[in-house]
Write a protein that holds these residues in place. Sequence first.
Motif, PDB file in Angstrom:
ATOM      1  N   LEU A   1     -16.853   1.523  -3.436  1.00 29.65           N
ATOM      2  CA  LEU A   1     -17.187   0.771  -4.643  1.00 29.65           C
ATOM      3  C   LEU A   1     -16.007  -0.015  -5.181  1.00 29.65           C
ATOM      4  O   LEU A   1     -16.178  -1.107  -5.729  1.00 29.65           O
ATOM      5  CB  LEU A   1     -17.720   1.728  -5.713  1.00 29.65           C
ATOM      6  N   THR A   2     -14.806   0.523  -5.041  1.00 33.14           N
ATOM      7  CA  THR A   2     -13.617  -0.214  -5.475  1.00 33.14           C
ATOM      8  C   THR A   2     -13.500  -1.523  -4.698  1.00 33.14           C
ATOM      9  O   THR A   2     -13.244  -2.590  -5.273  1.00 33.14           O
ATOM     10  CB  THR A   2     -12.350   0.641  -5.266  1.00 33.14           C
ATOM     11  N   ILE A   3     -13.703  -1.438  -3.392  1.00 30.06           N
ATOM     12  CA  ILE A   3     -13.656  -2.634  -2.549  1.00 30.06           C
ATOM     13  C   ILE A   3     -14.790  -3.585  -2.910  1.00 30.06           C
ATOM     14  O   ILE A   3     -14.612  -4.810  -2.961  1.00 30.06           O
ATOM     15  CB  ILE A   3     -13.717  -2.235  -1.064  1.00 30.06           C
ATOM     16  N   THR A   4     -15.959  -3.021  -3.189  1.00 31.84           N
ATOM     17  CA  THR A   4     -17.108  -3.848  -3.571  1.00 31.84           C
ATOM     18  C   THR A   4     -16.834  -4.617  -4.858  1.00 31.84           C
ATOM     19  O   THR A   4     -17.160  -5.810  -4.972  1.00 31.84           O
ATOM     20  CB  THR A   4     -18.364  -2.967  -3.753  1.00 31.84           C
ATOM     21  N   VAL A   5     -16.214  -3.955  -5.838  1.00 36.77           N
ATOM     22  CA  VAL A   5     -15.899  -4.613  -7.107  1.00 36.77           C
ATOM     23  C   VAL A   5     -14.913  -5.759  -6.897  1.00 36.77           C
ATOM     24  O   VAL A   5     -15.105  -6.866  -7.412  1.00 36.77           O
ATOM     25  CB  VAL A   5     -15.325  -3.585  -8.115  1.00 36.77           C
ATOM     26  N   VAL A   6     -13.869  -5.501  -6.124  1.00 30.58           N
ATOM     27  CA  VAL A   6     -12.863  -6.540  -5.863  1.00 30.58           C
ATOM     28  C   VAL A   6     -13.495  -7.731  -5.144  1.00 30.58           C
ATOM     29  O   VAL A   6     -13.294  -8.896  -5.520  1.00 30.58           O
ATOM     30  CB  VAL A   6     -11.689  -5.972  -5.037  1.00 30.58           C
ATOM     31  N   LEU A   7     -14.289  -7.438  -4.119  1.00 33.39           N
ATOM     32  CA  LEU A   7     -14.918  -8.514  -3.352  1.00 33.39           C
ATOM     33  C   LEU A   7     -15.953  -9.272  -4.170  1.00 33.39           C
ATOM     34  O   LEU A   7     -16.142 -10.474  -3.974  1.00 33.39           O
ATOM     35  CB  LEU A   7     -15.568  -7.947  -2.090  1.00 33.39           C
ATOM     36  N   SER A   8     -16.628  -8.574  -5.075  1.00 31.26           N
ATOM     37  CA  SER A   8     -17.631  -9.252  -5.901  1.00 31.26           C
ATOM     38  C   SER A   8     -16.982 -10.299  -6.795  1.00 31.26           C
ATOM     39  O   SER A   8     -17.542 -11.383  -7.016  1.00 31.26           O
ATOM     40  CB  SER A   8     -18.407  -8.235  -6.745  1.00 31.26           C
ATOM     41  N   LEU A   9     -15.784 -10.009  -7.292  1.00 33.52           N
ATOM     42  CA  LEU A   9     -15.053 -10.974  -8.123  1.00 33.52           C
ATOM     43  C   LEU A   9     -14.572 -12.162  -7.296  1.00 33.52           C
ATOM     44  O   LEU A   9     -14.765 -13.316  -7.664  1.00 33.52           O
ATOM     45  CB  LEU A   9     -13.866 -10.292  -8.794  1.00 33.52           C
ATOM     46  N   VAL A  10     -13.943 -11.851  -6.165  1.00 36.07           N
ATOM     47  CA  VAL A  10     -13.343 -12.899  -5.344  1.00 36.07           C
ATOM     48  C   VAL A  10     -14.407 -13.755  -4.661  1.00 36.07           C
ATOM     49  O   VAL A  10     -14.374 -14.989  -4.727  1.00 36.07           O
ATOM     50  CB  VAL A  10     -12.401 -12.276  -4.283  1.00 36.07           C
ATOM     51  N   SER A  11     -15.369 -13.094  -4.010  1.00 39.08           N
ATOM     52  CA  SER A  11     -16.361 -13.835  -3.231  1.00 39.08           C
ATOM     53  C   SER A  11     -17.328 -14.618  -4.115  1.00 39.08           C
ATOM     54  O   SER A  11     -17.753 -15.718  -3.748  1.00 39.08           O
ATOM     55  CB  SER A  11     -17.142 -12.881  -2.323  1.00 39.08           C
ATOM     56  N   GLY A  12     -17.673 -14.051  -5.276  1.00 40.66           N
ATOM     57  CA  GLY A  12     -18.560 -14.778  -6.187  1.00 40.66           C
ATOM     58  C   GLY A  12     -17.926 -16.067  -6.680  1.00 40.66           C
ATOM     59  O   GLY A  12     -18.558 -17.130  -6.701  1.00 40.66           O
ATOM     60  N   SER A  13     -16.661 -15.996  -7.077  1.00 40.30           N
ATOM     61  CA  SER A  13     -15.940 -17.192  -7.513  1.00 40.30           C
ATOM     62  C   SER A  13     -15.811 -18.197  -6.370  1.00 40.30           C
ATOM     63  O   SER A  13     -15.919 -19.416  -6.565  1.00 40.30           O
ATOM     64  CB  SER A  13     -14.546 -16.805  -8.031  1.00 40.30           C
ATOM     65  N   TRP A  14     -15.564 -17.666  -5.163  1.00 42.51           N
ATOM     66  CA  TRP A  14     -15.431 -18.532  -3.998  1.00 42.51           C
ATOM     67  C   TRP A  14     -16.713 -19.299  -3.715  1.00 42.51           C
ATOM     68  O   TRP A  14     -16.683 -20.518  -3.470  1.00 42.51           O
ATOM     69  CB  TRP A  14     -15.044 -17.701  -2.774  1.00 42.51           C
ATOM     70  N   MET A  15     -17.863 -18.623  -3.772  1.00 41.49           N
ATOM     71  CA  MET A  15     -19.129 -19.292  -3.487  1.00 41.49           C
ATOM     72  C   MET A  15     -19.487 -20.319  -4.551  1.00 41.49           C
ATOM     73  O   MET A  15     -20.070 -21.361  -4.246  1.00 41.49           O
ATOM     74  CB  MET A  15     -20.254 -18.257  -3.347  1.00 41.49           C
ATOM     75  N   ASP A  16     -19.130 -20.040  -5.807  1.00 39.72           N
ATOM     76  CA  ASP A  16     -19.349 -21.046  -6.852  1.00 39.72           C
ATOM     77  C   ASP A  16     -18.442 -22.262  -6.624  1.00 39.72           C
ATOM     78  O   ASP A  16     -18.856 -23.406  -6.831  1.00 39.72           O
ATOM     79  CB  ASP A  16     -19.081 -20.444  -8.236  1.00 39.72           C
ATOM     80  N   HIS A  17     -17.198 -21.992  -6.191  1.00 37.94           N
ATOM     81  CA  HIS A  17     -16.266 -23.079  -5.900  1.00 37.94           C
ATOM     82  C   HIS A  17     -16.793 -23.953  -4.763  1.00 37.94           C
ATOM     83  O   HIS A  17     -16.612 -25.182  -4.767  1.00 37.94           O
ATOM     84  CB  HIS A  17     -14.900 -22.491  -5.524  1.00 37.94           C
ATOM     85  N   MET A  18     -17.465 -23.317  -3.804  1.00 35.24           N
ATOM     86  CA  MET A  18     -18.026 -24.045  -2.662  1.00 35.24           C
ATOM     87  C   MET A  18     -19.445 -24.538  -2.930  1.00 35.24           C
ATOM     88  O   MET A  18     -20.110 -25.066  -2.030  1.00 35.24           O
ATOM     89  CB  MET A  18     -18.030 -23.145  -1.424  1.00 35.24           C
ATOM     90  N   ASN A  19     -19.916 -24.349  -4.167  1.00 39.49           N
ATOM     91  CA  ASN A  19     -21.257 -24.790  -4.579  1.00 39.49           C
ATOM     92  C   ASN A  19     -22.371 -24.208  -3.705  1.00 39.49           C
ATOM     93  O   ASN A  19     -23.402 -24.851  -3.481  1.00 39.49           O
ATOM     94  CB  ASN A  19     -21.349 -26.321  -4.559  1.00 39.49           C
ATOM     95  N   GLY A  20     -22.156 -22.987  -3.213  1.00 33.51           N
ATOM     96  CA  GLY A  20     -23.173 -22.331  -2.393  1.00 33.51           C
ATOM     97  C   GLY A  20     -23.404 -22.988  -1.057  1.00 33.51           C
ATOM     98  O   GLY A  20     -24.454 -22.786  -0.433  1.00 33.51           O
ATOM     99  N   GLY A  21     -22.418 -23.781  -0.602  1.00 37.34           N
ATOM    100  CA  GLY A  21     -22.571 -24.516   0.648  1.00 37.34           C
ATOM    101  C   GLY A  21     -22.302 -23.672   1.876  1.00 37.34           C
ATOM    102  O   GLY A  21     -21.791 -22.549   1.797  1.00 37.34           O
ATOM    103  N   TYR A  22     -22.598 -24.250   3.046  1.00 36.51           N
ATOM    104  CA  TYR A  22     -22.490 -23.507   4.299  1.00 36.51           C
ATOM    105  C   TYR A  22     -21.071 -23.035   4.583  1.00 36.51           C
ATOM    106  O   TYR A  22     -20.869 -21.910   5.053  1.00 36.51           O
ATOM    107  CB  TYR A  22     -22.990 -24.369   5.465  1.00 36.51           C
ATOM    108  N   MET A  23     -20.070 -23.866   4.314  1.00 37.74           N
ATOM    109  CA  MET A  23     -18.683 -23.495   4.617  1.00 37.74           C
ATOM    110  C   MET A  23     -18.261 -22.258   3.836  1.00 37.74           C
ATOM    111  O   MET A  23     -17.436 -21.465   4.311  1.00 37.74           O
ATOM    112  CB  MET A  23     -17.742 -24.657   4.321  1.00 37.74           C
ATOM    113  N   GLY A  24     -18.812 -22.083   2.661  1.00 39.75           N
ATOM    114  CA  GLY A  24     -18.523 -20.878   1.884  1.00 39.75           C
ATOM    115  C   GLY A  24     -18.976 -19.630   2.622  1.00 39.75           C
ATOM    116  O   GLY A  24     -18.227 -18.652   2.745  1.00 39.75           O
TER     117      GLY A  24
END
Length: 433
Positions: free
Chosen positions: A156-179
Amino acid sequence: MTHEHVKEKVLDSRPRVCFFYQAGFTAAFTYLTSGVFLSGLAILMGAGDVLTSYLSVILNICGVLILAFSAFLERFQSRKRLTIVLTALSRAATLFLVFIPVLAPKKLQLVFFVPAVVIAFALQAQAAVVLNQWLVSFTDKNKSGRYISLRQTLVLTITVVLSLVSGSWMDHMNGGYMGFALLFAAAGLMSVFEILILLRTPDSEPLQPKAVHSRFKDIAVLPLRDRRYAGFVAYIMVFYLLLYISDSFTTVYMLKYLALPYRTVTVMSMVMSLPQVFLLGAWGKISDRKGHEFVLKTSLWLFAGETFFLCFSSPKSWYVFIPLAFLISAAANAGFVVSVFNRRYELMPKENRIVYDNFYTAAIGIGFILGPMLGGLIKSGLETNTVLTRAIPFANIRLLYLVSTIGILLLQFFYYHVRRQQQKKICACCHKC
C-alpha cells in the motif's frame, strides 16, 4: 512496540525477507498495468462501460481459467522454478498490451486487446497461486496475521506513492498513449527486479502430493468434499458477486460520468490506500489474537458501509461521499486482505494445495464475472426507467450501490444464522458425549 521492532520480529528469516520485498515490486507492476490505467488504455481504444467495468477486476475473473491446470501443476515439485517461469510469462504477456494500439488498426484493437488481456491475467492468477504456496511454506502460523499485514503495508505504501506520481503524469500527458507507454515501461523494470528477488529466494521442500487427479471432474469435486472449505469458498464467492454488482463500475463512474481528472481519481484511491498503511498492523494483531474468521466477518460489515455511502455520490456531493465511502473501504480492505488469506490456508489441507487454491481462485472468479454481469443487467433496466433517471442523477450507477449494500447485509445475516446452527449441533454432540 515500534514499527521497526515489529518488522524485526516478523521478518526473521531470509525467505520471509525476500517475499516481503518481492511483494513491493509486484505491487508496483500491478498498479502500473491494471486498474485505472488498464481501464484508461481500454477507453482510449473505444471500450464501453461493461468491458471497462470488467477490466477493474480482470485478474480475479481470469482465475476461473486456471482450475483446469491444477492437476498438471501439482506434478511440479519445485515451487520456485514454477513461480519464476509463470511470473516471467505473465509479465511479458501483460506488457504486450501497451503495444496493441501501435500494432493493430483502430477497428481491430479491442479484438486483439480482449483475448490478450485474458491470457496475460490468467497467467498472473496462476503465478500468484503458486507463489502463495511457496510463501506459505515459510510462514509462521503464530505470526501470519502480522506478517501478511506488514507485507501488505509495503504494497500500500508503494501504491500511495505511485498513485500520486502516475496520476499527475497521466494528467500532464492528457491521458494520451505515450503516458500509458511510459507507465508500462516502468512496470517492465519492476518485473525485472521482482524476478531477481525470486531467484535469490530459497526454494521450499519438494512436494510429494498424495493424489493427483487428471480429470477435470475429479479436480472440481476434491475441494467440494471438504464441507468447511467449500462453505468458506461459497461465502467469499457470493460476497464478491454482491460487492461487484456496483463496485466494478466505480472507476468508469468517476472517469466517464463524473468526468473527474486522473489526478483526482488517483487521490481518491489514495484516500482508500493511505489509511490502510496504519490499519493493517492493527488488523494483523487482532487476527493473530482473536482469529482470522473474526476479522473476516467484521470486515464484510464495513464493505456494506462503503457501498451505502457511494449510493449518495452525486455530481454535487461526490467530494463528500466518495472520500467517506473510501475511508470505510480502507478499514474493510485492511481487515479483509489480512484475514481472507490466512483463513483460506487455515482451512486448506496440506495435500493438493494447488488444486484447492485454484478451486478458490476459480470460484471467486465466477463471483467477479457474475457481479458485473448482473450489475450491467440492472444498469440497463434502470436506464429504461425515465422517472428514476430524471429524479436521480446517474441513477443507473448509483442505485447499483444500494443493491450491493442490501445483498451484503443479507449475506451476513445468513452467515451468522448458519454459524449459530453449527454451534448448536456442536454443543448438542458435546452434551451427548
